[in-house]
Design an enzyme around this catalytic site. Sequence first.
Site, PDB file in Angstrom:
ATOM      1  N   GLY A  28       0.877  -1.170   0.000  1.00  0.00           N
ATOM      2  CA  GLY A  28       0.000   0.000   0.000  1.00  0.00           C
ATOM      3  C   GLY A  28       0.909   1.212   0.000  1.00  0.00           C
ATOM      4  O   GLY A  28       1.960   1.169   0.636  1.00  0.00           O
ATOM      5  N   TRP A 101     -10.422  -5.861  -4.338  1.00  0.00           N
ATOM      6  CA  TRP A 101     -11.545  -6.123  -3.445  1.00  0.00           C
ATOM      7  C   TRP A 101     -11.287  -5.247  -2.214  1.00  0.00           C
ATOM      8  O   TRP A 101     -10.619  -5.663  -1.267  1.00  0.00           O
ATOM      9  CB  TRP A 101     -11.581  -7.584  -3.031  1.00  0.00           C
ATOM     10  CG  TRP A 101     -11.892  -8.547  -4.138  1.00  0.00           C
ATOM     11  CD1 TRP A 101     -13.115  -9.041  -4.470  1.00  0.00           C
ATOM     12  CD2 TRP A 101     -10.951  -9.148  -5.055  1.00  0.00           C
ATOM     13  NE1 TRP A 101     -12.998  -9.904  -5.539  1.00  0.00           N
ATOM     14  CE2 TRP A 101     -11.690  -9.982  -5.918  1.00  0.00           C
ATOM     15  CE3 TRP A 101      -9.567  -9.050  -5.239  1.00  0.00           C
ATOM     16  CZ2 TRP A 101     -11.080 -10.719  -6.936  1.00  0.00           C
ATOM     17  CZ3 TRP A 101      -8.955  -9.766  -6.249  1.00  0.00           C
ATOM     18  CH2 TRP A 101      -9.725 -10.596  -7.081  1.00  0.00           C
ATOM     19  N   ASP A 258       6.975   5.664  -3.708  1.00  0.00           N
ATOM     20  CA  ASP A 258       6.793   5.394  -2.271  1.00  0.00           C
ATOM     21  C   ASP A 258       8.156   5.256  -1.575  1.00  0.00           C
ATOM     22  O   ASP A 258       8.371   5.794  -0.489  1.00  0.00           O
ATOM     23  CB  ASP A 258       5.995   4.102  -2.040  1.00  0.00           C
ATOM     24  CG  ASP A 258       4.681   4.079  -2.807  1.00  0.00           C
ATOM     25  OD1 ASP A 258       4.173   5.173  -3.107  1.00  0.00           O
ATOM     26  OD2 ASP A 258       4.196   2.975  -3.110  1.00  0.00           O
TER      27      ASP A 258
HETATM   28  P1  ADP Z   1       5.587   7.619  -8.847  1.00  0.00           P
HETATM   29  O1  ADP Z   1       5.818   6.201  -8.416  1.00  0.00           O
HETATM   30  O2  ADP Z   1       5.102   8.509  -7.743  1.00  0.00           O
HETATM   31  O3  ADP Z   1       4.851   7.779 -10.148  1.00  0.00           O
HETATM   32  P2  ADP Z   1       7.931   8.400 -10.369  1.00  0.00           P
HETATM   33  O4  ADP Z   1       7.672   7.442 -11.471  1.00  0.00           O
HETATM   34  O5  ADP Z   1       7.939   9.837 -10.713  1.00  0.00           O
HETATM   35  O6  ADP Z   1       7.027   8.210  -9.084  1.00  0.00           O
HETATM   36  O7  ADP Z   1       9.338   8.002  -9.748  1.00  0.00           O
HETATM   37  C1  ADP Z   1       9.735   8.356  -8.454  1.00  0.00           C
HETATM   38  C2  ADP Z   1      11.231   8.375  -8.387  1.00  0.00           C
HETATM   39  O8  ADP Z   1      11.737   7.075  -8.720  1.00  0.00           O
HETATM   40  C3  ADP Z   1      11.880   9.326  -9.369  1.00  0.00           C
HETATM   41  O9  ADP Z   1      11.935  10.647  -8.881  1.00  0.00           O
HETATM   42  C4  ADP Z   1      13.242   8.704  -9.515  1.00  0.00           C
HETATM   43  O10 ADP Z   1      14.055   9.066  -8.422  1.00  0.00           O
HETATM   44  C5  ADP Z   1      12.950   7.207  -9.438  1.00  0.00           C
HETATM   45  N1  ADP Z   1      12.772   6.644 -10.784  1.00  0.00           N
HETATM   46  C6  ADP Z   1      11.608   6.333 -11.401  1.00  0.00           C
HETATM   47  N2  ADP Z   1      11.839   5.824 -12.649  1.00  0.00           N
HETATM   48  C7  ADP Z   1      13.195   5.826 -12.811  1.00  0.00           C
HETATM   49  C8  ADP Z   1      14.076   5.415 -13.854  1.00  0.00           C
HETATM   50  N3  ADP Z   1      13.639   4.906 -15.014  1.00  0.00           N
HETATM   51  N4  ADP Z   1      15.412   5.547 -13.642  1.00  0.00           N
HETATM   52  C9  ADP Z   1      15.892   6.037 -12.474  1.00  0.00           C
HETATM   53  N5  ADP Z   1      15.121   6.444 -11.466  1.00  0.00           N
HETATM   54  C10 ADP Z   1      13.789   6.342 -11.612  1.00  0.00           C
END
Ligand code: ADP
Length: 307
Positions: A28, A101, A258
């Site tokens: 979660g 659910w 998260d």
């Molecule tokens: P959420 O899960 O809230 O959608 P994001 O996708 O924006 O969050 O990603 C949160 C953080 O995870 C980013 O700020 C980055 O630090 C890391 N992150 C996400 N995707 C990548 C990636 N492809 N390469 C490196 N770091 C990533």
Amino acid sequence: MKKICFMGECMVELRPVEPQKLNQSFAGDVYNSAVYLTRCFDDVSASMLTAVGSDRLSNEMMAQFKQDGLNTSYVFQHETRSTGLYLIETDDTGERSFTYWRSESAAKQIMSFITKAQTEALSDLDQFVFSGISIAIIEAGDRDAFWQFLTTLKSKGVQIVFDPNYRARLWKNESEAVINFDRAFALCDVTLAGVEDLTSLYGVHTSEEVLQLCQKHDISEIIVKDGSSSVISFFDNERAEHAITPVTKVVDTTSAGDAFNGVYLGARLSGSTICEAISLAAKAAGIVIQHPGAIIPKGLVEKAIAS
Ligand code: ADP
């Protein structure tokens, strides 16, 4: 010791491992953050504020919280309801789909457990964290009580942290979500916002637009996340951009945001600057997305942020 509390719903996660066999775990959004924070910062005490049932799976969830090192003083046990549950399925092309659910879960009734005495006890926290999902699952008729509760905590000096995670299916319509997100933005002191979550609700497509949206409110610490693109921060009237090292072998992006939040907040509570906290949080998220599942095996994130 600094104290932080995460309010929201933890669910039973079922994942097929082979025909007729499901792997069961717990996950979660705010729970995931609490776990990563606790693993990485033993000088911060983290608690969960939620409701579970009194059945076997609920008891196992409670035992898991304790094993994670979380304070369970604010985990209430509903007499008749149980935990929410979801199934993750992956099709032949690797596309994941979720079946939930959760419409009758105990966590939806969390406000019925928050008495004046509970509010008083929670007023000595340093930070209180909730997400767009935490608001969405609260019964609509209980939301006024939730805003009142938050206002009281804030008036006692508790820093309010909001992650605007948006799940369309949990809301009646977009305008109901916007009304509630606006209230959350207006009340929070810190926001950890992802661009993707706000695109459909507010028509924002870039980190800069999300920053401008947050700046309309009096939020003292704004962090904008956008996958592998730079993280933008705004604190003490200073805007900064923090480069992210893109991960090339992404396995599962579940809980990237998260893990980022948990490690960021733990680092800030432990005295790190914004820059240091984002660097640690990005390392944590970067490792999490190279492993399957929301909660990856213990030790991996701790090792990544120590390097
Ligand atoms: P959420 O899960 O809230 O959608 P994001 O996708 O924006 O969050 O990603 C949160 C953080 O995870 C980013 O700020 C980055 O630090 C890391 N992150 C996400 N995707 C990548 C990636 N492809 N390469 C490196 N770091 C990533």
